[in-house]
Every structure is written in structure tokens, then in C-alpha cells.
Design a protein around this motif. Structure first.
Motif, PDB file in Angstrom:
ATOM      1  N   UNK A 108       0.845  -1.189   0.000  1.00  0.00           N
ATOM      2  CA  UNK A 108       0.000   0.000   0.000  1.00  0.00           C
ATOM      3  C   UNK A 108       0.879   1.237   0.000  1.00  0.00           C
ATOM      4  N   UNK A 109       0.492   2.170  -0.859  1.00  0.00           N
ATOM      5  CA  UNK A 109       1.219   3.438  -0.904  1.00  0.00           C
ATOM      6  C   UNK A 109       0.239   4.552  -1.242  1.00  0.00           C
ATOM      7  N   UNK A 110       0.390   5.684  -0.577  1.00  0.00           N
ATOM      8  CA  UNK A 110      -0.389   6.873  -0.926  1.00  0.00           C
ATOM      9  C   UNK A 110       0.591   8.018  -1.084  1.00  0.00           C
ATOM     10  N   UNK A 111       0.448   8.789  -2.137  1.00  0.00           N
ATOM     11  CA  UNK A 111       1.274   9.988  -2.231  1.00  0.00           C
ATOM     12  C   UNK A 111       0.513  11.123  -2.874  1.00  0.00           C
ATOM     13  N   UNK A 112       1.159  12.287  -2.920  1.00  0.00           N
ATOM     14  CA  UNK A 112       0.451  13.467  -3.401  1.00  0.00           C
ATOM     15  C   UNK A 112       0.979  13.902  -4.754  1.00  0.00           C
ATOM     16  N   UNK A 113       0.170  14.641  -5.459  1.00  0.00           N
ATOM     17  CA  UNK A 113       0.602  15.255  -6.705  1.00  0.00           C
ATOM     18  C   UNK A 113      -0.024  16.645  -6.749  1.00  0.00           C
TER      19      UNK A 113
ATOM     20  N   UNK B 225      -9.606   6.138   5.218  1.00  0.00           N
ATOM     21  CA  UNK B 225      -8.780   7.335   5.319  1.00  0.00           C
ATOM     22  C   UNK B 225      -9.298   8.212   6.449  1.00  0.00           C
ATOM     23  N   UNK B 226      -8.388   8.760   7.219  1.00  0.00           N
ATOM     24  CA  UNK B 226      -8.751   9.722   8.259  1.00  0.00           C
ATOM     25  C   UNK B 226      -8.088  11.048   7.947  1.00  0.00           C
ATOM     26  N   UNK B 227      -8.874  12.107   7.898  1.00  0.00           N
ATOM     27  CA  UNK B 227      -8.306  13.430   7.607  1.00  0.00           C
ATOM     28  C   UNK B 227      -9.248  14.476   8.170  1.00  0.00           C
ATOM     29  N   UNK B 228      -8.697  15.502   8.808  1.00  0.00           N
ATOM     30  CA  UNK B 228      -9.531  16.619   9.219  1.00  0.00           C
ATOM     31  C   UNK B 228      -8.694  17.868   9.436  1.00  0.00           C
ATOM     32  N   UNK B 229      -8.466  18.621   8.351  1.00  0.00           N
ATOM     33  CA  UNK B 229      -7.609  19.801   8.448  1.00  0.00           C
ATOM     34  C   UNK B 229      -8.171  20.875   9.377  1.00  0.00           C
ATOM     35  N   UNK B 230      -9.478  20.844   9.641  1.00  0.00           N
ATOM     36  CA  UNK B 230     -10.046  21.881  10.509  1.00  0.00           C
ATOM     37  C   UNK B 230      -9.419  21.848  11.905  1.00  0.00           C
TER      38      UNK B 230
ATOM     39  N   UNK C  12      -2.988  13.242   6.166  1.00  0.00           N
ATOM     40  CA  UNK C  12      -3.887  12.155   5.775  1.00  0.00           C
ATOM     41  C   UNK C  12      -3.335  10.870   6.374  1.00  0.00           C
ATOM     42  N   UNK C  13      -4.185  10.165   7.102  1.00  0.00           N
ATOM     43  CA  UNK C  13      -3.822   8.838   7.600  1.00  0.00           C
ATOM     44  C   UNK C  13      -4.644   7.819   6.818  1.00  0.00           C
ATOM     45  N   UNK C  14      -3.953   6.919   6.146  1.00  0.00           N
ATOM     46  CA  UNK C  14      -4.651   5.868   5.425  1.00  0.00           C
ATOM     47  C   UNK C  14      -4.413   4.570   6.177  1.00  0.00           C
ATOM     48  N   UNK C  15      -5.477   3.808   6.328  1.00  0.00           N
ATOM     49  CA  UNK C  15      -5.370   2.574   7.101  1.00  0.00           C
ATOM     50  C   UNK C  15      -5.772   1.392   6.246  1.00  0.00           C
ATOM     51  N   UNK C  16      -5.044   0.306   6.408  1.00  0.00           N
ATOM     52  CA  UNK C  16      -5.376  -0.911   5.679  1.00  0.00           C
ATOM     53  C   UNK C  16      -5.424  -2.059   6.680  1.00  0.00           C
ATOM     54  N   UNK C  17      -6.483  -2.838   6.617  1.00  0.00           N
ATOM     55  CA  UNK C  17      -6.627  -3.934   7.562  1.00  0.00           C
ATOM     56  C   UNK C  17      -7.043  -5.204   6.850  1.00  0.00           C
ATOM     57  N   UNK C  18      -6.581  -6.309   7.359  1.00  0.00           N
ATOM     58  CA  UNK C  18      -6.971  -7.592   6.769  1.00  0.00           C
ATOM     59  C   UNK C  18      -8.234  -8.083   7.470  1.00  0.00           C
ATOM     60  N   UNK C  19      -9.213  -8.479   6.679  1.00  0.00           N
ATOM     61  CA  UNK C  19     -10.496  -8.972   7.196  1.00  0.00           C
ATOM     62  C   UNK C  19     -10.506 -10.493   7.018  1.00  0.00           C
ATOM     63  N   UNK C  20     -10.757 -11.210   8.115  1.00  0.00           N
ATOM     64  CA  UNK C  20     -10.704 -12.674   8.032  1.00  0.00           C
ATOM     65  C   UNK C  20     -11.782 -13.251   7.134  1.00  0.00           C
ATOM     66  N   UNK C  21     -12.982 -12.708   7.245  1.00  0.00           N
ATOM     67  CA  UNK C  21     -14.081 -13.262   6.460  1.00  0.00           C
ATOM     68  C   UNK C  21     -15.029 -12.122   6.068  1.00  0.00           C
ATOM     69  N   UNK C  22     -15.061 -11.810   4.804  1.00  0.00           N
ATOM     70  CA  UNK C  22     -15.879 -10.666   4.373  1.00  0.00           C
ATOM     71  C   UNK C  22     -17.366 -10.901   4.624  1.00  0.00           C
ATOM     72  N   UNK C  23     -17.767 -12.153   4.785  1.00  0.00           N
ATOM     73  CA  UNK C  23     -19.184 -12.427   5.004  1.00  0.00           C
ATOM     74  C   UNK C  23     -19.651 -11.954   6.375  1.00  0.00           C
TER      75      UNK C  23
END
Lengths: 264, 960
Positions: B284-289, B665-670, B764-775
């Protein structure tokens, strides 16, 4: 015949090939992903397959018009082999970009082919002017001749995701012939019935047409993506129903029909 | 050579959607009097062809005869007249035009060999009585962007490129004084500081020679803020405390100390890698442009997403890209045109351009965009933020790479052109009125189909084991890619071998060009032939441009002339270290500030739902393909009508497994305006909450950071950055969520000529998590009448930075804190309850507080509710309903529990603050009773939904 063999034809910009292959495999067929260059080198290989699938994507960037450059390539390079393939009674399905390719090749709808009419329809820019992804209900008209949709419920739920899906027949005569021949396979619809309007008809297609087949019923082209709804967890609202319903994973039935027909 | 012009337009009676969209935009500009618009596609064809050939090209290939008509060999011949104004737009020389390649292919496929070149342009016939000024306004604002395009005034003949003559150039550095050093840096757009220029000078003095142009450009790329992260990796004196390396002592330190076994590769490769299942890893990668998107929103965003996709393609020995995520920060999209500063584009134009760029690239690559966010604030007008992220999946055995001396350097994919020169250095510069003129070459147009072809073939070659290492050409082009890969070995490159788009490039330009869609491989000689066959089989260009050596040196040749001879160690370690000063002065936070009390809070709730930061972003989301690849099992739009907001997305990447990936994603510039520490903490808490709300667990979540700040030479700005970094460490440690990758973009400010506007500090905080069972995952839309509604988590009087205050134009207040130990305990309990099947729906409580959270759940599900604020768990001193409804305290959820699960759920929540506040009702009405027992909100979910959807519908003139 035991194994039904499907060729999933790829080229630059094809991007629904893997899920289409999965749908065919889940329906009991073998599925090979084959690049057009490979096939053009060994044109005879097409005859080894029972089903040809042209999957979704943006072949050659949809530059000029969606599906146009790929259609041109197939027409120029595989015309004879495709005629042979069809003469053998084999099946073709074109989904989304694949539908655009079939229409722009003139393989679909072919309603007045005998009268020498080649290009009878087009799929052009959505009325909204942009790409849209949404789930839609499709309804089958009372009577159609398509072998891919036999026994399907009257309404199915599948996603569309395209910018150029507005079906326009060349003229009123073509539309009339499509109706008369039973070549209209799917219309965009409201679940409750009645004319869908936007966004139920997501692109402004004439007569709400979402999918058509050729006069033999063996070539199917449709803008929506049945391969994206072959299992219930892909349904956007499976969590709202307490149990699996017939609506869920319905797309698989189309592939099963094709495989069953090919098996004979 | 012949020339012909083929023009194509829609037939009469066919609805022209391009023209239709343009008319709406013209109305937005306030230009009246446009009667009709005709849109014409123009193809200029050159070569040797007969009239019959031309007819086939025009009628069979370029025209759809059902809906279009064409004119050739001279086009339709439409000329400007009193009431019809013709404007034709073409790309500037050197800007990529993907259509040309496709048309040439189609012509060749049809058996016509005489066509040498095709160029395209767009012609607009604007009908109506309009003044020249009005036409200029439409042209400048809507039809073209001078950074990449121009207005065609007469027939353009191919400019014959002058034959290129090579000359080795040295830059006289040894004898330069400080003023000249600075002059060189400025004139060449190196953006190197004086101290850095002096370090280069010293190095070459020692060598007894001057650097070549190629050498100094290489150093400028390698040492750019973009590549080197000089500030984040630098030393800081913060309020008297010495920090040796900001990133290593905060964000990365947390990861090191946590040492989670499922972290496979962190802060090392192009993307962070974690374990997915026994056979696969995900990266996983996030960057800006940001800066390119400010100048040319479409191209900037396109190449932003294209670049981050190449990051995962270049991670390990190559991953398959499976998910995109995009987060944008824009100016307020309905701001008056007259308030837009000179040199900046209107925020609505930026928004539309950015969205189309991300849409076209992501959709054409066939990668679903399933998650994102958009924030609006006036300070982003001149300097918008465009965060693009991508997740890739790869078999575990491909998660490592190794370059060995002797390996060949193979460039794969697109050709090199003059586009994207100095992107890396430009990204560190302040944006000004002049940026578009100065830095136009930094902006490019991408070609997603080229990149798709590369990924298709690359994965084949990977599976066959045909290369040993890979990286992408991003910022700095070959210079960074080869420089990085050969860091520990050495490399020798022959630049004349690199395939070029056109002639005339200086060798240093080839070396630093950031032309898109290129990857660099390290290949064993024995594998070369097979590798080349794989690429050739699908028309992908691959070229050997050099080899890795064991010299520890970077040696670059052009036609056998040595034009660079640099020590890898100097390139990578020679950057002088500076200690920056950072200061943070805590502002006073007055908790008691509140707007005047009102008995009926319904209007406030409705206004909040219609505020830019809260309202529906459906107009954007629908333009992304969320379904391609067939893996999307919790979509970005949810609920009975598929139009409600969701929290994290859930993707099932493998057809034969129910394991999933949750992304948020978590973000809140305010909040950052008050205290970046709590902004950072809140963003982390929010990203985790979103994953927990859909059924994930904090136990296996990894984080990414993306810091976007103003000018950190300013000690106050840097102080804020330090505070945010410290929060990242503190929170990650408690939650046990490691950071695996990150990025920073500094100097995000816009100089209008009279003043400098800094963006709000934004993390910006981006989070990635593994889900054992999508059901077992759930969605936030309420499921059924009769079920019970709970608020879990305590509400505090934390109104600072809240959307409620923004709507009320109120400043001050206390920014929401995070109490991570309690929050972790609570999130664990919520996660277990969901896993145990006790929860019908759950939603993360963030912007707009409990009121917005509950409203969203209800209108998504299509039911109303009866609720009382009496049982909302809260700080004891709170005595106002608006505080309970709209405070944005962290670590809270609104949860729907089926009536029969009441006991079990309440048992599961023992030990954490939780209150049953009401139940879902049969009808559509929403009634909220306040602390005093009277109704404070009375409305229905249809109204809530409409108000939430209104802003974008109005902005884009659409009704759904």
C-alpha cells in the motif's frame, strides 16, 4: 462433449478479463486468456474454442470511439476465422467494451444483415457526458431468442460502468426489426416496472436497450457486467436481506446458460 | 508528403453530450447569449495516401456513421462569422497525445501503410452573439490550458526537429562565489539551497574539476525534498529539544518498537508490504501530486494516480494493483469567480479536472476506486491537495528484490520525452502567479493504456522469474530509479540507447525526464532474450540502457562520451545536514465558546448536511469504477438506494477466498489550525474507527502517513509538523498499529503576488486492515424498524474545528482529544460485538457528530427513528443539546442492534461508555428529544437525504 473451452480475448486496455474467466470457470467451462497478437499469429486456434468472450475494458484507450480500434483490428485480421466460428454454431459474448467491439464490427445486431446493412447501431457517449458506475435492473422482454438468457428471471440486478453505452439503432427500421426478431435481450428497467428514466436507464439508450443478440441468438452483447455479480457478496445490499435470494449472484446464470448450450 | 484534415461531428438530431456539458460550464461562468455549440474532432493526417485511402480512414475508421458525419480533405470548412466563433485547441509540441498512436495503429491494421503521422485537435463552434471578450473568457477558462495546449491559429506544419548535436557541458562551479552558486541553482531550477550548492562545490573542488550539467542535475534530483525528505528526515530543534531525525524518531520508531510479525517490508520499498494470507502479501502506498494538479488538474491528477500505481507495480518484484483510493482538498467550489487569485484556477474547475484525471487513469487501468474523501477550505484554492493511493497484491515469494553487479538495466514502457522535466525539484517550490509559465514542463498527460500493457506483461515476466529487481520511474526519472537501484553496487548507463518520443533532447534531459509509464528492471543476461519476448508479444517496448556494476559509481555515457561520473556514496550521503528550528506555542482553547442557544436544532442539522465538507460526494464517486476486478464487497455508496455514505471499503481480492482488505482514510484539516497534535491523533482514530465500524479489528491494521504542510522553514509551521509526528508515534504505540510507508509534501503555499497563503496543516492517515471473512462485515445503513440505536463512546464538549462551528461561523473552542487507551478498549469491544453478529449496522461518528452520523445511517437505510439525548454517554458538565448532537469527540460509534440482541450487546459493552438512545421506527420521521425532554430535531429521512445530496446537484446542475 466434456469440457467447454472459452477463449477470453485480450488486448491493450482489456481489463475485465480475469473476472470474466472466473465466471466461465465457475460455470463449468475452461477459460483461456489469449492476447490478440497470439491469436493473429495462429488464427486457426480459434476453432478449438466453443465460446469467444470479449471482455470489458478500454481497448486502445477507446481512442476515436469505444471499441472502434479493436473492432477494426478483428475485422481486418480475423474475418474468415470468425465467420467459420459462427458457421459452426459457436457462441460469442461481448460485455461492455466487448459489446462495443461487436457492434462496431457489425456482428451485432445484424437485424437486417440479409438486406446488406452492415453497421446497424452504435454505442455512444452517455447523455450525462461521463463515465458512471451504478447498479441497474434489467428486464427481459416477453420474448427473445437469445440462448444465453434462457430460464433467467424476468428482472436481474447487475452493475454498469461505462461512459459510452448509449445504444442508438441506425434508424427506425433496425429498431423495428430488433423487436420483431426478438433480438432485444435486456432493457434497463425499474424494479417495480414502468419506464426507468435516468438513472435507471443510465446512458439514454434508445428504447432502454441494454443488450441485444444476433438473429441466431448465439451472439450476445450487453453493456452491464454480469461477471461482476456471480456471487452474493458482490450484491450491494446482501446485508439487507436476511438470506440469499434469487437476485444474488444472478450474473452467473448467463455464463451457465452459455456453457450449457455449448455443451449441446 | 500529403496533408489532409478530417473533421468529425455528431449528426443533427443526435444529442451531443460534450457540447451539453460545455453549455452548463459556460452558464457557470456567467456568460450569457450562447445559442448552441458544435464540437468537432479534428485529425490532421500526413503521409502518402490516395483519395481512396483517405476515404477509408475518414469514413471507416474515424467516423461512427450511425451517429456522426465527417468532412475531408479540408474538414467542414467552418469559419468564424459574426454569430459563430470557431476555437480550435491542440496539444503543445512534446505533450503526449495517446489518440495519435491508436489512430496510426488502426490505419495500419486496415492495410494502409502510407500514413506517417496523425495529430489531433478539438474544434468548437460557439454560436450566439458574443463579444470577443466573452469568447476569450470561455476559451481561457474552459476550452484549454496553456500549460499543455494552445489555440490553433493557422494550419500547423510539422516543425522539422533540428538535428541534434551533442556537446559535453560543464558548469563552472569551482570558481563561483555564493551569489553565482545561488544564480545557477535558480536559473537551472535546481531548487538547491546555498549550503547544498556549496557542498557540491566542495566535492568537485576536491576532485579538481567542474561538474557536468548531467551531474549537477542528478544531484539536484537526488537531493530534492521530494526524493530525500530533507525536512522529515532532518534534525530539528523543537522547543529546545533536539530531534536527530524527525521521521525516524517518531513515525518509524513506533513501527520498529512494535515489531509486528505481519509487517513484511516497511519504509524500504516503493510501498509498505504486509502479510495477507499464507500465500500472499499486500502492499500500500499513498502519495500526493499537488503542484502539477494546481497548474493542470487533469494531467496532474492523472499522472498522480499513474505514479502511485507504478509504485506498487515496482514493489518487491512487482504487485498486481487492485485498489485505488483518492483524497482531495480543494477551495470552496462555489466561490465567486472574482475572488479567485490571479494565476490560480477556480476550485470547481480544479475539482472537475482532478476527478476526470483520476477517473480516466484508474478506470482505464481497470483498478477499482473504492474509497476516498474530499475536504474544502478556501486556503486550498491556489494549492489544492491530491492524494492518490494504490494497493497491490503479490505472491509472498516476490516480496523481495536484489540487484547484483552485472545485471542489465532494462527500461520498459513509455518513451522518454521532454515532459516532466524538474517535477521533483518543482514540487518543493512555492506556487506563484508565474508557476504555469516557469514550470510548464513539469506537467504532463498520462497514457493509462501504456501502463496497463506494462503491468500485464510485467506480471507475466515476474511469474517466469525473468528479472531480479524492479523499480518505477517516478520523480527524477531514470536518475532516481537507476540511482536508487544501483546505490549499493554502481551503475553504467548509455543514454543514447533510451527510446525517445522525438529528437533533440539533451542527455541530461533524458536522464531526469519524468515521462510517464516507465519502469526499470535489473535483468540477468541469461534471461534477457525470454524477457524481451514477453514484452514484444504484447507490443511493449523494452530496451537495455546499461548495467549494474561493482564500482560504487554512477557512470553515464552519451555516444561514448562520459558525461557523469559520480560516487554513489556522495549522491546518497553527501547532502549537508541542517538543523531546523521548530517552535510550538500552545494556543488558548476556550471550551465555553458556543453559539447562541436555540430550541430547534433541525435547521442546524440540515445546514450541516448541506455543508461542503459533509454533503454527498456521489457526483464524484459514481465516475469511478468500483466494481472492476469483481472484488468490491462493501462499496463506497451503500443503503437501500445505493446512495448513502460508507465507512471503510471492503475488497475480496481473490476469487476463491473470503479474506478481505478494509481500507479507510482519516483526515480533518479543521483541527490542525488549533493543534496539529490532536489533528493527527484524530485522523488515526478516525481511520481505525472506520475499519472497526465495518467489522475489522485494530489488531491487524497498518497505517500510512501523508503530511502536507506549508513552508517548514518557518519555525511555527515546522513546530506543527513535529507535533503531528509526535502524535503519530504516541497513538501508533497505544493502538499497536505500525506505519508501513508514508510521504510528505512541504511548501504547499500560493503566492498571489501580494501575499502568501499557506494551506492548513493537513495530515492524511490511510489505514489498511486484513479482514478474516468478508461475510461477517457490516454496512452503516440501518436495516430494520424496531431495532435499537446505541451511542458507544463518550461525548465531550469539544467543538473546536467542528463543522457545526464552521457552519455557524464560530471560531475557537476545544479541539477533540483522543484518549487512546480507552479508545482501544472500546474499539476492541465493538469489533467483537460485530464479529459475534450482534450488530445490524454501525457508523463512525466524525464530522457533524452524532446528529450527522445518525442521519446518514437513517436515510441510507430509508427509515426514521425516535431518539432521546438523555442517555448519550457524556462528560458530566454538558448541558446543551447542540453540544451532544454536533460535538466531534473521537472514538464514538452509532450502532444499530436488533431488538433480540439487546441483552447480549449490552453485556458486550460492559466497561465502555454506551447508551441506548432510541429505536428505528417504521415510518420515515426522525424525532430527537433533548435533555429537557422537548423535541430538538423533527424531520424525516427524505428531507435529510435531499439536503445532503443538494450541494453537488446544484453545483453540477443536475437532479437525480
Amino acid at each position: 462433449m466434456n469440457k467447454v473451452k472459452t477463449i477470453i480475448l485480450r488486448t491493450a486496455g482489456t481489463n475485465c478479463d480475469r473476472e470474466t474467466a472466473y465466471a466461465f470457470r465457475a460455470a463449468g467451462a475452461e477459460a483461456d486468456l489469449v492476447h490478440i497478437n497470439t491469436l493473429l499469429k495462429q488464427k486457426a486456434a480459434l476453432a478449438e474454442y466453443h465460446i469467444l468472450a470479449i471482455p470489458g475494458g478500454f481497448t486502445y484507450g477507446d481512442d476515436v470511439a469505444s471499441g472502434k480500434v479493436f473492432a477494426n483490428e478483428l475485422k481486418a485480421g480475423l474475418k474468415e476465422q470468425l465467420s467459420g466460428f459462427l458457421a459452426e454454431g459457436r457462441l460469442i459474448i461481448g460485455i461492455c467494451n466487448g459489446f462495443q467491439v461487436l457492434v462496431k464490427m457489425g456482428l451485432l445486431p445484424g437485424a437486417k444483415k440479409r438486406q446488406g446493412c452492415k453497421i446497424e447501431a452504435t454505442l455512444s457517449l452517455n447523455d450525462s457526458g461521463r463515465f458512471e458506475d451504478r447498479w441497474v435492473y434489467l428486464k427481459r422482454p416477453g420474448r427473445d431468442i437469445c440462448v444465453w438468457t434462457r430460464g433467467l428471471p424476468e428482472a436481474i440486478y447487475v452493475p454498469v460502468a461505462h461512459a459510452e453505452g448509449k445504444f442508438i439503432p441506425k434508424d427506425a427500421g433496425v429498431l423495428e426489426a430488433l423487436r420483431k426478431n426478438g433480438q432485444i435481450v435486456f432493457r434497463y428497467a425499474r424494479k417495480e416496472g414502468g419506464s426507468p428514466g435516468y438513472p435507471g436507464n443510465p446512458n439514454g439508450s434508445v428504447d432502454d436497450i441494454a443488450g441485444v443478440c444476433d438473429p441466431t441468438g448465439r451472439i450476445l452483447g450487453l453493456m452491464p457486467h454480469p461477471e461482476r455479480h456471480v456471487t452474493y457478496v458482490q450484491h450491494p445490499n446482501w446485508r439487507r436481506f436476511g438470506r440469499k435470494t434469487e437476485e444474488m449472484g444472478i450474473g452467473l446464470r448467463i455464463f451457465e446458460n452459455g456453457v450449457k448450450f455449448a455443451r449441446g | 508528403m500529403k496533408y489532409a484534415r478530417i473533421e468529425v461531428r455528431d449528426r443533427k438530431g443526435i444529442f451531443d453530450a460534450v457540447a451539453g456539458g460545455l453549455k452548463k460550464d459556460i452558464r457557470d461562468l456567467g456568460v450569457k447569449g450562447v445559442k448552441d455549440i458544435e464540437y468537432i474532432r479534428v485529425y490532421s493526417v500526413r503521409g502518402d495516401f490516395s483519395g481512396r485511402d483517405l476515404r477509408r480512414i475518414a469514413e471507416d475508421i474515424l467516423t461512427d456513421r450511425v451517429s456522426q458525419e465527417c468532412g475531408y480533405p479540408g474538414g467542414f470548412g467552418t469559419r468564424s462569422s459574426k454569430n459563430a466563433h470557431v476555437v480550435e485547441v491542440a496539444y503543445n509540441a512534446g505533450v503526449m497525445d495517446p489518440v495519435e498512436e491508436s489512430v496510426i495503429k488502426a490505419v495500419k491494421d486496415s492495410g494502409l501503410t502510407g500514413v506517417n503521422s496523425v495529430t489531433t485537435s478539438k474544434r468548437y463552434v460557439i454560436k450566439g452573439a458574443l463579444s470577443a471578450g466573452q469568447i476569450d473568457k470561455i476559451t481561457d477558462r474552459l476550452l484549454y490550458n496553456r500549460v499543455i495546449q494552445h489555440i490553433v491559429t493557422r494550419r500547423e506544419d510539422e516543425k522539422a526537429a533540428a538535428p541534434y548535436r551533442f556537446r559535453r557541458r560543464e558548469i563552472d562551479l569551482i570558481s563561483a562565489d555564493d551569489r553565482i552558486l545561488q544564480g545557477i541553482s535558480a536559473q537551472r531550477q535546481l531548487y538547491l539551497s546555498l549550503a547544498e550548492m556549496k557542498a557540491v562545490q566542495k566535492h568537485f573542488k576536491k576532485l579538481g574539476r567542474n561538474p557536468t550539467d548531467c551531474e549537477i542535475e542528478t544531484l539536484a534530483q537526488t537531493w530534492s525534498e521530494h526524493c530525500k525528505h530533507k525536512t522529515m528526515m532532518g534534525a530539528v530543534r523543537y522547543n529546545g529539544r533536539k530531534i536527530g531525525n524527525l521521521l525516524k524518531e517518531t513515525v518509524m520508531k513506533a513501527t520498529r518498537e512494535l515489531d509486528r510479525p505481519w509487517c513484511v517490508s516497511v519504509f524500504k520499498d516503493n510501498a509498505g508490504i504486509i502479510r495477507f494470507d499464507p500465500g500472499h502479501d499486500i502492499c500500500f502506498k499513498v502519495e500526493t501530486h499537488n503542484h502539477p494538479s494546481a497548474l493542470e488538474p487533469y494531467g496532474g491528477a492523472e499522472t498522480g494516480i499513474g505514479g502511485v500505481i507504478r509504485d506498487t507495480m515496482g514493489t518487491g518484484r512487482g504487485a498486481r494493483p487492485i485498489i485505488n483510493t483518492d483524497v482531495f482538498c480543494f477551495g470552496v467550489p462555489d466561490m465567486p469567480l472574482s475572488s479567485v487569485p490571479k494565476g490560480a484556477l477556480h476550485p470547481k474547475r480544479v475539482l472537475k479536472g482532478v476527478v476526470s484525471g483520476v477517473r480516466d487513469y484508474g478506470n482505464k487501468m481497470g483498478i477499482p476506486t473504492v474509497n476516498g474523501a474530499v475536504c474544502f477550505d478556501g486556503r486550498y484554492t491556489g494549492n489544492p491537495l491530491v492524494f492518490c493511493g494504490n494497493v497491490g497484491i503479490l505472491p509472498r515469494r516476490f516480496s523481495t528484490k536484489k540487484v547484483s553487479p552485472g545485471d542489465l538495466i532494462v527500461a520498459v514502457g513509455g518513451r522518454t520525452g521532454r515532459d516532466g522535466i524538474h517535477g521533483a525539484t518543482f514540487s518543493s517550490a512555492e506556487l506563484t502567479v508565474e508557476s504555469e509559465a516557469v514550470s510548464g514542463t513539469a506537467v504532463q498527460i498520462g497514457n493509462p493504456i501504456t501502463e496497463k500493457k506494462v503491468v500485464d506483461t510485467l506480471l507475466k515476466a515476474r511469474d517466469l522469474g525473468l528479472y531480479a529487481a524492479i523499480t518505477d520511474c517516478g520523480a527524477g526519472g531514470f536518475s532516481s530509479a537507476v540511482g536508487e537501484m544501483g546505490k549499493d553496487t554502481g551503475a553504467e548507463v548509455h543514454l543514447e540507447k533510451a527510446p525517445l518520443k522525438y529528437r533533440g533532447l539533451e542527455p541530461w534531459e533524458i536522464w531526469v525526464s519524468e515521462a510517464q509509464e516507465r519502469m526499470v528492471l535489473a535483468v540477468k543476461r541469461k534471461d534477457l532474450k525470454r524477457l524481451m519476448n514477453v514484452f514484444r508479444s504484447e507490443n511493449v517496448e523494452a530496451t537495455v540502457i546499461g548495467k549494474f556494476t561493482n564500482t560504487g559509481k554512477l557512470r553515464i555515457y552519451f555516444r561514448r562520451h562520459l558525461i557523469a561520473d559520480l560516487d554513489m556514496s556522495f549522491m546518497h550521503e553527501g547532502l549537508p545536514r541542517v538543523t531546523r528550528k521548530a517552535v510550538w506555542k500552545r494556543g488558548k482553547e476556550d471550551k465555553s465558546i458556543l453559539p447562541p442557544k436555540r430550541a430547534d436544532l433541525t435547521p442546524d442539522l440540515l445546514n450541516l448536511l448541506s455543508s461542503w465538507n459533509v454533503c454527498s460526494k456521489e457526483w464524484i464517486i459514481r465516475q469511478y469504477d468500483h466494481e472492476v476486478q469483481g472484488g468490491s464487497v462493501l462499496k463506497p455508496l451503500v443503503g437501500v438506494n445505493n446512495d448513502g455514505p460508507s465507512d471503510a471499503s471492503v475488497t475480496r481480492p481473490l476469487f476463491d477466498s473470503n479474506k478481505g482488505i478494509a481500507l479507510a482514510n482519516g483526515i480533518n484539516p479543521c483541527y490542525g489550525d488549533i493543534d496539529p497534535y490532536w489533528m493527527a491523533a484524530g485522523a488515526i482514530d478516525e481511520a481505525l474507527r472506520q475499519i472497526v465500524a465495518v467489522g475489522g479489528t485494530v489488531e491487524n491494521i497498518a497505517l500510512l502517513d501523508n503530511f502536507c504542510w506549508g513552508n517548514t522553514e518557518n519555525p511555527d509551521q515546522l513546530g506543527g509538523l513535529v507535533r503531528a509526528s509526535l502524535a503519530c508515534y504516541d497513538m501508533a504505540k497505544v493502538y499497536r498499529t505500525p506505519f508501513i510507508s508514508g510521504k510528505d509534501s512541504l511548501n504547499n503555499e500560493f503566492n498571489t503576488g501580494t501575499k502568501t497563503v499557506s494551506i492548513p496543516p493537513t495530515l492524511l492517515i490511510s489505514a489498511i486492515g486484513v479482514i478474516d471473512d468478508v461475510r461477517r462485515t457490516i454496512s452503516p445503513d440501518v436495516k430494520g424498524p424496531g431495532s435499537l440505536i446505541y451511542v458507544v463512546g463518550r461525548t465531550f464538549q469539544e467543538m473546536g474545528g467542528s463543522q457545526y462551528f464552521r457552519v455557524k461561523r464560530k471560531k475557537g473552542g476545544m479541539v477533540p482529544r483522543v484518549r487512546p487507551h480507552g479508545s482501544l478498549r472500546l474499539m476492541k469491544k465493538v469489533a467483537s460485538a460485530i464479529k459475534a453478529g450482534l450488530v445490524a449496522s454501525a457508523h463512525d461518528c466524525s464530522e457533524g457528530g452524532i446528529a450527522v452520523c445518525l442521519a446518514e445511517m437513517l436515510f441510507a437505510g430509508g427509515y426514521g427513528a425516535e431518539v432521546s439525548l438523555e442517555r448519550v454517554p457524556r462528560e458530566r458538565s454538558i448541558d446543551r443539546d447542540d453540544v451532544l448532537l454536533f460535538s466531534e469527540s473521537n472514538s464514538r460509534f452509532v450502532i444499530e442492534v436488533p431488538a433480540e440482541k439487546q441483552k447480549a450487546f449490552e453485556g458486550a459493552m460492559k466497561g465502555v461508555p454506551s447508551g441506548r438512545i432510541g429505536r428505528v421506527s417504521e415510518g420515515r420521521g426522525l424525532v430527537i428529544r433533548g435533555l429537557g425532554g422537548g423535541n430538538v430535531v423533527k424531520t424525516d429521512c427524505g428531507t435529510l437525504r435531499n439536503r445532503w445530496k443538494k450541494p453537488f446537484e446544484r453545483l453540477m446542475h443536475e437532479q437525480s
